[in-house]
Scaffold this motif. Structure first.
Motif, PDB file in Angstrom:
ATOM      1  N   SER A 171       0.839  -1.199   0.000  1.00 20.48           N
ATOM      2  CA  SER A 171       0.000   0.000   0.000  1.00 20.48           C
ATOM      3  C   SER A 171       0.868   1.241   0.000  1.00 20.48           C
ATOM      4  CB  SER A 171      -0.927   0.002   1.222  1.00 20.48           C
ATOM      5  OG  SER A 171      -0.169   0.039   2.395  1.00 20.48           O
ATOM      6  N   ALA A 172       0.433   2.194  -0.764  1.00 23.65           N
ATOM      7  CA  ALA A 172       1.121   3.472  -0.809  1.00 23.65           C
ATOM      8  C   ALA A 172       0.856   4.166   0.516  1.00 23.65           C
ATOM      9  CB  ALA A 172       0.606   4.288  -1.977  1.00 23.65           C
ATOM     10  N   GLY A 173       1.870   4.792   1.066  1.00 23.95           N
ATOM     11  CA  GLY A 173       1.721   5.411   2.367  1.00 23.95           C
ATOM     12  C   GLY A 173       1.318   6.860   2.276  1.00 23.95           C
ATOM     13  N   VAL A 174       0.320   7.229   3.050  1.00 25.19           N
ATOM     14  CA  VAL A 174      -0.113   8.612   3.163  1.00 25.19           C
ATOM     15  C   VAL A 174      -0.351   8.858   4.650  1.00 25.19           C
ATOM     16  CG1 VAL A 174      -1.836  10.330   2.524  1.00 25.19           C
ATOM     17  CG2 VAL A 174      -1.240   8.516   0.918  1.00 25.19           C
ATOM     18  N   GLU A 175       0.374   9.817   5.202  1.00 23.44           N
ATOM     19  CA  GLU A 175       0.225  10.143   6.617  1.00 23.44           C
ATOM     20  C   GLU A 175       0.023  11.641   6.772  1.00 23.44           C
ATOM     21  OE1 GLU A 175       3.141   7.995   9.359  1.00 23.44           O
ATOM     22  OE2 GLU A 175       4.173   8.055   7.418  1.00 23.44           O
ATOM     23  N   ILE A 176      -0.744  12.011   7.787  1.00 28.42           N
ATOM     24  CA  ILE A 176      -0.893  13.409   8.157  1.00 28.42           C
ATOM     25  C   ILE A 176       0.055  13.645   9.325  1.00 28.42           C
ATOM     26  CG2 ILE A 176      -2.474  15.217   8.960  1.00 28.42           C
ATOM     27  CD1 ILE A 176      -3.103  14.050   6.135  1.00 28.42           C
ATOM     28  N   MET A 177       0.944  14.646   9.176  1.00 31.34           N
ATOM     29  CA  MET A 177       1.979  14.932  10.165  1.00 31.34           C
ATOM     30  C   MET A 177       1.706  16.289  10.826  1.00 31.34           C
ATOM     31  SD  MET A 177       3.917  12.290   9.415  1.00 31.34           S
ATOM     32  CE  MET A 177       5.410  12.639  10.298  1.00 31.34           C
ATOM     33  N   VAL A 178       1.856  16.351  12.143  1.00 28.86           N
ATOM     34  CA  VAL A 178       1.788  17.616  12.880  1.00 28.86           C
ATOM     35  C   VAL A 178       3.055  17.708  13.720  1.00 28.86           C
ATOM     36  CG1 VAL A 178       0.550  18.948  14.633  1.00 28.86           C
ATOM     37  CG2 VAL A 178      -0.737  17.659  12.912  1.00 28.86           C
ATOM     38  N   LYS A 179       3.800  18.792  13.536  1.00 31.17           N
ATOM     39  CA  LYS A 179       5.080  19.005  14.229  1.00 31.17           C
ATOM     40  C   LYS A 179       6.000  17.794  14.041  1.00 31.17           C
ATOM     41  CE  LYS A 179       3.326  22.269  17.574  1.00 31.17           C
ATOM     42  NZ  LYS A 179       3.223  22.686  18.971  1.00 31.17           N
ATOM     43  N   GLY A 180       6.004  17.227  12.830  1.00 32.26           N
ATOM     44  CA  GLY A 180       6.892  16.120  12.515  1.00 32.26           C
ATOM     45  C   GLY A 180       6.455  14.764  13.027  1.00 32.26           C
ATOM     46  N   VAL A 181       5.277  14.692  13.628  1.00 35.90           N
ATOM     47  CA  VAL A 181       4.791  13.441  14.210  1.00 35.90           C
ATOM     48  C   VAL A 181       3.567  12.955  13.441  1.00 35.90           C
ATOM     49  CG1 VAL A 181       3.850  12.360  16.303  1.00 35.90           C
ATOM     50  CG2 VAL A 181       5.637  14.107  16.484  1.00 35.90           C
ATOM     51  N   SER A 182       3.606  11.688  13.021  1.00 37.60           N
ATOM     52  CA  SER A 182       2.460  11.090  12.343  1.00 37.60           C
ATOM     53  C   SER A 182       1.282  11.039  13.308  1.00 37.60           C
ATOM     54  CB  SER A 182       2.818   9.672  11.880  1.00 37.60           C
ATOM     55  OG  SER A 182       1.704   9.070  11.267  1.00 37.60           O
ATOM     56  N   GLN A 183       0.138  11.490  12.851  1.00 37.98           N
ATOM     57  CA  GLN A 183      -1.033  11.542  13.714  1.00 37.98           C
ATOM     58  C   GLN A 183      -1.689  10.159  13.838  1.00 37.98           C
ATOM     59  OE1 GLN A 183      -1.865  14.680  15.425  1.00 37.98           O
ATOM     60  NE2 GLN A 183       0.252  14.422  14.798  1.00 37.98           N
ATOM     61  N   PRO A 184      -2.095   9.807  15.063  1.00 34.65           N
ATOM     62  CA  PRO A 184      -2.765   8.515  15.255  1.00 34.65           C
ATOM     63  C   PRO A 184      -4.047   8.469  14.439  1.00 34.65           C
ATOM     64  CG  PRO A 184      -2.358   9.624  17.361  1.00 34.65           C
ATOM     65  CD  PRO A 184      -1.985  10.574  16.276  1.00 34.65           C
ATOM     66  N   LYS A 185      -4.384   7.264  13.995  1.00 40.48           N
ATOM     67  CA  LYS A 185      -5.578   7.071  13.172  1.00 40.48           C
ATOM     68  C   LYS A 185      -6.654   6.365  13.989  1.00 40.48           C
ATOM     69  CE  LYS A 185      -2.545   6.628   9.216  1.00 40.48           C
ATOM     70  NZ  LYS A 185      -1.284   6.708   9.955  1.00 40.48           N
ATOM     71  N   PHE A 186      -7.877   6.793  13.797  1.00 38.06           N
ATOM     72  CA  PHE A 186      -9.025   6.218  14.476  1.00 38.06           C
ATOM     73  C   PHE A 186     -10.003   5.738  13.409  1.00 38.06           C
ATOM     74  CE2 PHE A 186      -7.231   9.686  16.913  1.00 38.06           C
ATOM     75  CZ  PHE A 186      -6.926   9.066  18.104  1.00 38.06           C
ATOM     76  N   VAL A 187     -10.632   4.580  13.636  1.00 40.63           N
ATOM     77  CA  VAL A 187     -11.556   4.001  12.657  1.00 40.63           C
ATOM     78  C   VAL A 187     -12.989   4.283  13.081  1.00 40.63           C
ATOM     79  CG1 VAL A 187     -12.306   1.870  11.540  1.00 40.63           C
ATOM     80  CG2 VAL A 187      -9.905   2.164  12.156  1.00 40.63           C
ATOM     81  N   HIS A 188     -13.804   4.717  12.120  1.00 40.74           N
ATOM     82  CA  HIS A 188     -15.241   4.910  12.341  1.00 40.74           C
ATOM     83  C   HIS A 188     -15.951   4.694  11.015  1.00 40.74           C
ATOM     84  CE1 HIS A 188     -18.956   6.352  14.051  1.00 40.74           C
ATOM     85  NE2 HIS A 188     -19.071   7.224  13.059  1.00 40.74           N
ATOM     86  N   ASN A 189     -16.918   3.788  10.986  1.00 46.75           N
ATOM     87  CA  ASN A 189     -17.699   3.486   9.775  1.00 46.75           C
ATOM     88  C   ASN A 189     -16.808   3.201   8.565  1.00 46.75           C
ATOM     89  OD1 ASN A 189     -20.147   3.717  11.099  1.00 46.75           O
ATOM     90  ND2 ASN A 189     -20.418   5.865  10.552  1.00 46.75           N
ATOM     91  N   GLY A 190     -15.750   2.422   8.778  1.00 47.83           N
ATOM     92  CA  GLY A 190     -14.888   2.031   7.677  1.00 47.83           C
ATOM     93  C   GLY A 190     -13.919   3.098   7.206  1.00 47.83           C
TER      94      GLY A 190
END
Length: 166
Positions: free
Chosen positions: A31-50
């Motif tokens: 899978s191609a990687g896509v991350e949202i970064m804030v102050k150089g830190v990857s933001q934790p991901k939360f799952v809701h409705n897929g």
């Protein structure tokens, strides 16, 4: 670049404390990687409705990190608020200007490109203060999309000495 691997990200920007971000699901391919970064830190991901979400606080700057999982180059059409991050145009992924990543390369995009060396930082903000609103293009506010086009590896054509004699 003819093979296409599409990943979509959806973020609803506004006053809400948590903004949704939908990442592409695994389908037994790298899978191609896509991350949202804030102050150089990857933001934790939360799952809701897929869908996957990240918390985004109004006023915080963010960046988008792209990772090429392939042993070949990829071109990535990246848009925020429905606008291409390179030229701020509304286009299809196929027609969009693209970021080119080498095999396994990782790049962090910190904002809208305003020149070869400068970018206007991404920021979680209200609709009224968004870049899309400043450009009069608000139809896709809150949408982040990254479409990966994997380069087709050329197939070598064997050389035959018989071809020279013809």
């Amino acid at each position: 670049m003819t093979h296409r691997r599409a990943c979509s990200l959806v973020a609803v920007l506004g006053c809400a404390a948590a903004l949704p971000v939908m990442l592409c699901a695994s389908d037994n391919r790298p899978s191609a990687g896509v991350e949202i970064m804030v102050k150089g830190v990857s933001q934790p991901k939360f799952v809701h409705n897929g869908r996957l979400y990240v918390e985004a606080l109004k006023g915080r700057e963010y960046a988008i990190r792209l990772r090429n999982p392939y042993p070949v180059r990829v071109a990535v059409a990246l848009s925020v608020d429905g606008l291409n991050t390179i030229d701020a145009r509304e286009t299809t992924a196929g027609d969009a200007r693209k970021w080119v990543l080498g095999p396994y390369e990782i790049v962090t995009i910190s904002g809208w490109q305003t020149s070869q060396s400068e970018a206007r930082r991404f920021e979680f903000t209200t609709e009224a203060r968004s870049y899309g609103a400043a450009l009069g293009k608000t139809q896709n506010l809150g949408m982040i999309a990254a479409v990966f086009f994997r380069e087709r590896v050329p197939v070598p054509v064997p050389y035959s000495s018989n071809e020279e004699k013809s």
